[in-house]
Design a protein around this motif. Structure first.
Motif, PDB file in Angstrom:
ATOM      1  N   LEU A 195       0.891  -1.178  -0.058  1.00  0.00           N
ATOM      2  CA  LEU A 195      -0.100  -0.006   0.028  1.00  0.00           C
ATOM      3  C   LEU A 195       0.835   1.321  -0.094  1.00  0.00           C
ATOM      4  CD1 LEU A 195      -1.751  -2.498   1.362  1.00  0.00           C
ATOM      5  CD2 LEU A 195      -2.630  -0.368   2.706  1.00  0.00           C
ATOM      6  N   PHE A 196       0.433   2.123  -0.993  1.00  0.00           N
ATOM      7  CA  PHE A 196       1.145   3.447  -0.797  1.00  0.00           C
ATOM      8  C   PHE A 196       0.190   4.538  -0.453  1.00  0.00           C
ATOM      9  CE2 PHE A 196       2.888   7.059  -3.930  1.00  0.00           C
ATOM     10  CZ  PHE A 196       3.749   7.539  -2.711  1.00  0.00           C
ATOM     11  N   ILE A 197       0.495   5.346   0.499  1.00  0.00           N
ATOM     12  CA  ILE A 197      -0.486   6.301   1.124  1.00  0.00           C
ATOM     13  C   ILE A 197       0.241   7.427   1.287  1.00  0.00           C
ATOM     14  CG2 ILE A 197      -2.055   6.899   2.850  1.00  0.00           C
ATOM     15  CD1 ILE A 197      -1.917   3.691   3.978  1.00  0.00           C
ATOM     16  N   THR A 198      -0.293   8.696   0.559  1.00  0.00           N
ATOM     17  CA  THR A 198       0.173   9.960   0.761  1.00  0.00           C
ATOM     18  C   THR A 198      -0.416  10.634   2.161  1.00  0.00           C
ATOM     19  OG1 THR A 198      -1.505  11.125  -0.406  1.00  0.00           O
ATOM     20  CG2 THR A 198       0.754  10.476  -1.564  1.00  0.00           C
ATOM     21  N   GLY A 199       0.376  11.683   2.581  1.00  0.00           N
ATOM     22  CA  GLY A 199      -0.013  12.183   3.981  1.00  0.00           C
ATOM     23  C   GLY A 199      -0.438  11.263   4.987  1.00  0.00           C
ATOM     24  N   HIS A 242      -4.486   8.377  -2.253  1.00  0.00           N
ATOM     25  CA  HIS A 242      -3.871   9.756  -2.248  1.00  0.00           C
ATOM     26  C   HIS A 242      -4.879  10.497  -1.515  1.00  0.00           C
ATOM     27  CE1 HIS A 242      -1.995  13.475  -3.128  1.00  0.00           C
ATOM     28  NE2 HIS A 242      -3.088  13.927  -3.710  1.00  0.00           N
ATOM     29  N   ASN A 243      -4.232  10.598  -0.169  1.00  0.00           N
ATOM     30  CA  ASN A 243      -4.999  11.351   0.999  1.00  0.00           C
ATOM     31  C   ASN A 243      -4.438  12.702   1.513  1.00  0.00           C
ATOM     32  OD1 ASN A 243      -6.133  11.180   3.900  1.00  0.00           O
ATOM     33  ND2 ASN A 243      -3.892  11.231   4.482  1.00  0.00           N
ATOM     34  N   ALA A 244      -3.067  12.728   1.071  1.00  0.00           N
ATOM     35  CA  ALA A 244      -2.522  14.168   1.398  1.00  0.00           C
ATOM     36  C   ALA A 244      -3.457  15.487   0.909  1.00  0.00           C
ATOM     37  CB  ALA A 244      -1.246  14.197   1.079  1.00  0.00           C
ATOM     38  N   SER A 245      -3.449  16.507   1.856  1.00  0.00           N
ATOM     39  CA  SER A 245      -4.299  17.416   1.306  1.00  0.00           C
ATOM     40  C   SER A 245      -3.803  18.724   2.185  1.00  0.00           C
ATOM     41  CB  SER A 245      -5.757  17.176   2.043  1.00  0.00           C
ATOM     42  OG  SER A 245      -6.707  18.321   1.766  1.00  0.00           O
ATOM     43  N   CYS A 246      -4.212  20.205   1.597  1.00  0.00           N
ATOM     44  CA  CYS A 246      -4.039  21.026   2.325  1.00  0.00           C
ATOM     45  C   CYS A 246      -5.401  21.802   2.335  1.00  0.00           C
ATOM     46  CB  CYS A 246      -2.955  21.884   1.789  1.00  0.00           C
ATOM     47  SG  CYS A 246      -3.103  22.609   0.228  1.00  0.00           S
ATOM     48  N   PHE A 247      -5.714  22.760   3.435  1.00  0.00           N
ATOM     49  CA  PHE A 247      -6.963  23.156   3.789  1.00  0.00           C
ATOM     50  C   PHE A 247      -6.848  24.648   4.213  1.00  0.00           C
ATOM     51  CE2 PHE A 247     -10.994  23.151   6.560  1.00  0.00           C
ATOM     52  CZ  PHE A 247     -11.954  23.003   5.670  1.00  0.00           C
ATOM     53  N   HIS A 270      -2.590  24.179  -3.567  1.00  0.00           N
ATOM     54  CA  HIS A 270      -3.705  23.409  -3.659  1.00  0.00           C
ATOM     55  C   HIS A 270      -3.702  22.486  -4.920  1.00  0.00           C
ATOM     56  CE1 HIS A 270      -5.197  25.925  -0.188  1.00  0.00           C
ATOM     57  NE2 HIS A 270      -5.869  24.857   0.149  1.00  0.00           N
ATOM     58  N   PHE A 271      -3.496  23.102  -5.905  1.00  0.00           N
ATOM     59  CA  PHE A 271      -3.429  22.380  -7.051  1.00  0.00           C
ATOM     60  C   PHE A 271      -2.451  21.286  -7.091  1.00  0.00           C
ATOM     61  CE2 PHE A 271      -7.198  22.955  -9.780  1.00  0.00           C
ATOM     62  CZ  PHE A 271      -7.750  24.194  -9.108  1.00  0.00           C
ATOM     63  N   HIS A 272      -1.191  21.677  -6.736  1.00  0.00           N
ATOM     64  CA  HIS A 272       0.040  20.791  -6.646  1.00  0.00           C
ATOM     65  C   HIS A 272      -0.249  19.646  -5.713  1.00  0.00           C
ATOM     66  CE1 HIS A 272       3.266  23.648  -8.329  1.00  0.00           C
ATOM     67  NE2 HIS A 272       2.338  23.540  -9.400  1.00  0.00           N
ATOM     68  N   VAL A 273      -0.612  20.006  -4.529  1.00  0.00           N
ATOM     69  CA  VAL A 273      -1.101  18.810  -3.733  1.00  0.00           C
ATOM     70  C   VAL A 273      -1.963  17.994  -3.823  1.00  0.00           C
ATOM     71  CG1 VAL A 273      -1.600  18.407  -1.253  1.00  0.00           C
ATOM     72  CG2 VAL A 273       0.127  20.165  -1.607  1.00  0.00           C
ATOM     73  N   HIS A 274      -2.933  18.538  -4.260  1.00  0.00           N
ATOM     74  CA  HIS A 274      -4.392  17.460  -4.729  1.00  0.00           C
ATOM     75  C   HIS A 274      -4.208  17.045  -6.065  1.00  0.00           C
ATOM     76  CE1 HIS A 274      -6.631  20.336  -1.553  1.00  0.00           C
ATOM     77  NE2 HIS A 274      -5.753  19.297  -1.088  1.00  0.00           N
ATOM     78  N   VAL A 275      -3.776  17.798  -7.107  1.00  0.00           N
ATOM     79  CA  VAL A 275      -3.757  17.072  -8.489  1.00  0.00           C
ATOM     80  C   VAL A 275      -2.516  16.833  -9.109  1.00  0.00           C
ATOM     81  CG1 VAL A 275      -5.037  17.344 -10.638  1.00  0.00           C
ATOM     82  CG2 VAL A 275      -5.820  18.932  -8.694  1.00  0.00           C
TER      83      VAL A 275
END
Ligand SMILES: NC(=O)c1ccc[n+]([C@@H]2O[C@H](COP(=O)([O-])OP(=O)(O)OC[C@H]3O[C@@H](n4cnc5c(N)ncnc54)[C@H](OP(=O)(O)O)[C@@H]3O)[C@@H](O)[C@H]2O)c1
Length: 236
Positions: free
Chosen positions: A5-9, A76-81, A97-102
């Motif tokens: 499993l590979f999980i971001t964040g 892909h779980n990492a996120s900035c809010f 936001h667009f770099h981290v999310h997409v």
């Protein structure tokens, strides 16, 4: 059978719980983290640091993951809010936001050494489908993640199943005060914090369901279909 499993964040909060769940199932977990990693050492755990807002850092992470061999499940779980009014510079705010999310998952997927019958899950937000003027850039980038993920379901069909989860209020952030929490929960059909396990269960279902791809699954306690007219953050 052991999977990778590979999980971001995965250094804290939901990502950490997903990593711990995978380890408890006997899987090998590649846990990406950003600022710090709260996961306890484990023989099946590999922790990799990267700033997903920085494409060069993402490329380095992609190379490191590639060198570790086939990946069965990618979350892909990492996120900035960050609210728009806290942004110093609108371009930087958009880029982050667009770099981290997409862009980050796009670069990672391009280099991913997929195992046979692999699955990917992108963690979006019900606010991908609900405008929110306070968090316009966050919402737009989560909507972009969702749409991009469904394109990947098409592009990777037959090789990787790709699905999206839209969480509702699973775990408030420490900075959310009581008034905010009560307001949000009063706007849900299941009026309590749903907890990380709700998303763990949803990921497990999507990863182990061979007939499911290109799906957007709401795990939001019914918040999306509750009284939408009350769902404004203007008074908070
Ligand atoms: N919590 C909720 O109720 C809720 C509601 C709707 C949707 N969601 C979604 O569910 C997922 C998990 O929620 P959460 O509350 O656990 O998320 P979170 O704590 O806000 O963020 C998840 C992770 O993203 C990492 N991250 C942030 N900026 C990064 C960067 N530039 N590079 C690399 N990693 C970065 C953070 O690491 P650092 O702390 O080290 O920066 C953190 O570990 C997220 O995708 C979130 O959008 C959550």
């Amino acid at each position: 059978m052991q999977q990778t499993l590979f999980i971001t964040g995965a250094g804290r909060r939901l990502g950490k719980v997903l990593a711990e769940f995978g380890l408890a199932q006997g899987h090998r977990v590649i846990a990406h983290y950003h600022s710090h990693c709260e996961l306890d050492p484990h023989p099946n755990l590999i922790c990799l640091q990267a700033d997903l807002a920085d494409p060069a850092s993402v490329q380095r992470l992609a190379n490191e993951v590639n060198a570790l061999g086939p990946v069965d499940r990618f979350i892909h779980n990492a996120s900035c809010f960050v609210p728009d009014n806290k942004a110093d510079d609108l371009s930087v705010h958009f880029d982050r936001h667009f770099h981290v999310h997409v862009l980050a998952p796009a670069l990672l997927v391009e280099a991913m050494p997929w195992a046979p019958h692999a699955a990917m899950t992108a963690i979006s937000d019900i606010y991908a489908d609900i405008p929110n003027q306070r968090f316009a850039v966050y919402c737009a980038s989560k909507a972009a993640l969702q749409n991009w993920s469904l394109s990947m379901a098409q592009r990777l069909a037959g090789k990787v199943r790709v699905n999206v989860i839209q969480p509702g209020p699973i775990q408030f952030l420490p900075e959310h005060d009581d008034a905010y929490r009560q307001k949000v929960l009063s706007q849900s059909l299941i009026p309590h914090e749903l907890g990380y396990d709700a998303i763990v269960q949803a990921c497990e279902y999507l990863h182990t369901s061979p007939a499911v791809t290109g799906t957007v699954m709401r795990v939001d306690g019914g918040r999306f279909v509750a009284n939408r007219y009350d769902q404004t953050f203007l008074s908070l």
